[in-house]
Enzyme design. Structure first.
Site, PDB file in Angstrom:
ATOM      1  N   TYR A   1       0.825  -1.210   0.000  1.00  0.00           N
ATOM      2  CA  TYR A   1       0.000   0.000   0.000  1.00  0.00           C
ATOM      3  C   TYR A   1       0.860   1.261   0.000  1.00  0.00           C
ATOM      4  O   TYR A   1       0.651   2.170  -0.796  1.00  0.00           O
ATOM      5  CB  TYR A   1      -0.934  -0.006   1.211  1.00  0.00           C
ATOM      6  CG  TYR A   1      -1.943   1.122   1.204  1.00  0.00           C
ATOM      7  CD1 TYR A   1      -3.022   1.111   0.327  1.00  0.00           C
ATOM      8  CD2 TYR A   1      -1.818   2.201   2.080  1.00  0.00           C
ATOM      9  CE1 TYR A   1      -3.950   2.143   0.319  1.00  0.00           C
ATOM     10  CE2 TYR A   1      -2.744   3.233   2.084  1.00  0.00           C
ATOM     11  CZ  TYR A   1      -3.813   3.199   1.200  1.00  0.00           C
ATOM     12  OH  TYR A   1      -4.734   4.219   1.186  1.00  0.00           O
TER      13      TYR A   1
ATOM     14  N   LYS B   1       1.035   4.040  -3.090  1.00  0.00           N
ATOM     15  CA  LYS B   1       0.639   5.447  -3.004  1.00  0.00           C
ATOM     16  C   LYS B   1       1.821   6.379  -3.310  1.00  0.00           C
ATOM     17  O   LYS B   1       1.638   7.448  -3.900  1.00  0.00           O
ATOM     18  CB  LYS B   1       0.021   5.749  -1.636  1.00  0.00           C
ATOM     19  CG  LYS B   1      -1.323   5.035  -1.400  1.00  0.00           C
ATOM     20  CD  LYS B   1      -2.405   5.434  -2.417  1.00  0.00           C
ATOM     21  CE  LYS B   1      -3.780   4.899  -2.046  1.00  0.00           C
ATOM     22  NZ  LYS B   1      -4.845   5.275  -2.983  1.00  0.00           N
TER      23      LYS B   1
HETATM   24  N1  LIG Z   1     -10.273   5.559   4.483  1.00  0.00           N
HETATM   25  C1  LIG Z   1      -9.079   6.069   4.747  1.00  0.00           C
HETATM   26  O1  LIG Z   1      -8.727   6.343   5.924  1.00  0.00           O
HETATM   27  C2  LIG Z   1      -8.124   6.373   3.625  1.00  0.00           C
HETATM   28  C3  LIG Z   1      -6.894   6.958   3.979  1.00  0.00           C
HETATM   29  C4  LIG Z   1      -5.995   7.292   2.958  1.00  0.00           C
HETATM   30  C5  LIG Z   1      -6.327   7.037   1.651  1.00  0.00           C
HETATM   31  N2  LIG Z   1      -7.524   6.452   1.329  1.00  0.00           N
HETATM   32  C6  LIG Z   1      -7.817   6.241  -0.094  1.00  0.00           C
HETATM   33  O2  LIG Z   1      -9.089   6.754  -0.409  1.00  0.00           O
HETATM   34  C7  LIG Z   1      -9.663   6.014  -1.497  1.00  0.00           C
HETATM   35  C8  LIG Z   1     -11.059   5.533  -1.110  1.00  0.00           C
HETATM   36  O3  LIG Z   1     -10.908   4.752   0.079  1.00  0.00           O
HETATM   37  P1  LIG Z   1     -12.135   4.314   0.991  1.00  0.00           P
HETATM   38  O4  LIG Z   1     -11.705   4.499   2.387  1.00  0.00           O
HETATM   39  O5  LIG Z   1     -13.407   4.911   0.507  1.00  0.00           O
HETATM   40  O6  LIG Z   1     -12.106   2.741   0.707  1.00  0.00           O
HETATM   41  P2  LIG Z   1     -13.268   1.648   0.641  1.00  0.00           P
HETATM   42  O7  LIG Z   1     -14.376   2.043   1.538  1.00  0.00           O
HETATM   43  O8  LIG Z   1     -12.573   0.351   0.843  1.00  0.00           O
HETATM   44  O9  LIG Z   1     -13.774   1.780  -0.878  1.00  0.00           O
HETATM   45  C9  LIG Z   1     -12.893   1.461  -1.921  1.00  0.00           C
HETATM   46  C10 LIG Z   1     -13.597   1.693  -3.236  1.00  0.00           C
HETATM   47  O10 LIG Z   1     -12.682   1.362  -4.292  1.00  0.00           O
HETATM   48  C11 LIG Z   1     -13.349   0.443  -5.150  1.00  0.00           C
HETATM   49  N3  LIG Z   1     -12.442  -0.445  -5.857  1.00  0.00           N
HETATM   50  C12 LIG Z   1     -11.550  -1.319  -5.357  1.00  0.00           C
HETATM   51  N4  LIG Z   1     -10.934  -1.991  -6.349  1.00  0.00           N
HETATM   52  C13 LIG Z   1     -11.464  -1.529  -7.503  1.00  0.00           C
HETATM   53  C14 LIG Z   1     -11.256  -1.819  -8.873  1.00  0.00           C
HETATM   54  N5  LIG Z   1     -10.388  -2.766  -9.279  1.00  0.00           N
HETATM   55  N6  LIG Z   1     -11.971  -1.131  -9.804  1.00  0.00           N
HETATM   56  C15 LIG Z   1     -12.859  -0.198  -9.429  1.00  0.00           C
HETATM   57  N7  LIG Z   1     -13.136   0.103  -8.157  1.00  0.00           N
HETATM   58  C16 LIG Z   1     -12.427  -0.549  -7.205  1.00  0.00           C
HETATM   59  C17 LIG Z   1     -14.285  -0.339  -4.239  1.00  0.00           C
HETATM   60  O11 LIG Z   1     -15.253  -1.020  -5.006  1.00  0.00           O
HETATM   61  P3  LIG Z   1     -15.883  -2.463  -4.557  1.00  0.00           P
HETATM   62  O12 LIG Z   1     -17.019  -2.145  -3.648  1.00  0.00           O
HETATM   63  O13 LIG Z   1     -16.285  -3.087  -5.844  1.00  0.00           O
HETATM   64  O14 LIG Z   1     -14.789  -3.221  -3.851  1.00  0.00           O
HETATM   65  C18 LIG Z   1     -14.826   0.808  -3.410  1.00  0.00           C
HETATM   66  O15 LIG Z   1     -15.809   1.500  -4.117  1.00  0.00           O
HETATM   67  C19 LIG Z   1      -8.670   4.880  -1.783  1.00  0.00           C
HETATM   68  O16 LIG Z   1      -7.842   5.233  -2.862  1.00  0.00           O
HETATM   69  C20 LIG Z   1      -7.867   4.783  -0.509  1.00  0.00           C
HETATM   70  O17 LIG Z   1      -6.579   4.240  -0.717  1.00  0.00           O
HETATM   71  C21 LIG Z   1      -8.421   6.116   2.298  1.00  0.00           C
END
Ligand SMILES: NC(=O)c1ccc[n+]([C@@H]2O[C@H](COP(=O)([O-])OP(=O)(O)OC[C@H]3O[C@@H](n4cnc5c(N)ncnc54)[C@H](OP(=O)(O)O)[C@@H]3O)[C@@H](O)[C@H]2O)c1
Length: 226
Positions: free
Chosen positions: A148, A152
């Protein structure tokens, strides 16, 4: 109204970004892997078009590009991402590591390669990606999460490089960290709500332009050290 295309829009930060952009009157092209199961997304009010997209599958990206031919996209918002297993040193697995890189790094690059002409046609001309503070090399990584963190950091380079390559076409880019957010990925202990994180991200996106392109920003607008 402007148009935003959001990847991974069916849950978490992506769903909230879709909700807030739609509420603000934008046309939202909300992409997800399984539209038939995206009930929360399909229930959003406003001008939200739900499209199938798996960013790990180049054929899926190509299919969407054909479907959107002739459209213009003001903001291409690469949000989809995966964490992979949070394993420590000594546990690296090729398939898993490359899977994280495929979704988090190559996905946004292929999206930019496929959709930049539609972004160029738009008024706002922006390509952004949701990155993570865990991708900051100078931020003092404290071990673990090799796939991860590496993904990033590499995504940050992709966004910086795209800023260089597409700047001449008037396209601005940014890598934006959402903070630590309560989602399936962030978990329940995270201090930030999707509402506040998405609102911040949208403000940062609004603030970038050709003169402020290729940066690494926090959701509150602060610059993060690479
Ligand atoms: N939450 C945090 O604290 C945090 C912190 C830093 C960065 N981020 C970043 O923020 C972004 C969103 O994170 P989140 O927290 O909302 O995560 P999440 O709740 O796990 O949601 C991830 C999303 O990405 C989609 N996804 C995964 N693989 C995919 C693929 N191959 N093609 C298309 N869609 C795909 C998932 O779809 P499915 O439902 O089909 O799996 C889901 O809609 C990510 O890039 C993550 O790395 C999050």
């Amino acid at each position: 109204m402007p148009t935003v295309l959001i990847t991974g829009a069916n849950r978490g930060i992506g769903l909230e970004l879709a909700r807030q952009y739609a509420q603000a009157g934008w046309d939202v092209i909300a992409c997800c892997r399984k539209p038939t199961e995206a009930d929360a997304l399909k229930a959003l009010k406003g001008n939200v078009e739900v499209k199938a997209l798996d960013v790990a599958k180049p054929a899926s990206i190509a299919k969407l590009a054909v479907a959107l031919k002739g459209r213009s996209i003001d903001v291409l918002l690469n949000n989809a991402g995966i964490l992979g297993r949070r394993v420590g040193f000594g546990k690296a697995e090729t398939k898993e590591f490359l899977g994280v890189m495929q979704v988090n790094v190559l996905g946004p690059l292929l999206m930019a390669e496929s959709f930049w002409p539609l972004v160029k046609k738009s008024k706002q001309k922006k390509i952004v990606a949701i990155t993570s503070g865990m991708g900051s090399i100078s931020g003092g990584a404290n071990g673990g999460s090799y796939a991860y963190r590496s993904s990033k950091a590499a995504l940050n380079m992709v966004m910086k490089n795209l800023g260089n390559d597409l700047g001449g076409k008037g396209i601005a880019t940014a890598a934006i960290s959402p903070g630590w957010v309560k989602t399936d990925m962030g978990g329940k202990s995270a201090p930030l709500t999707v509402t506040d994180s998405a609102a911040g991200i949208i403000k940062v996106i609004a603030s970038i332009d050709a003169a402020k392109s290729g940066g690494f920003f926090n959701h509150n607008g602060d610059t993060i050290a690479w």
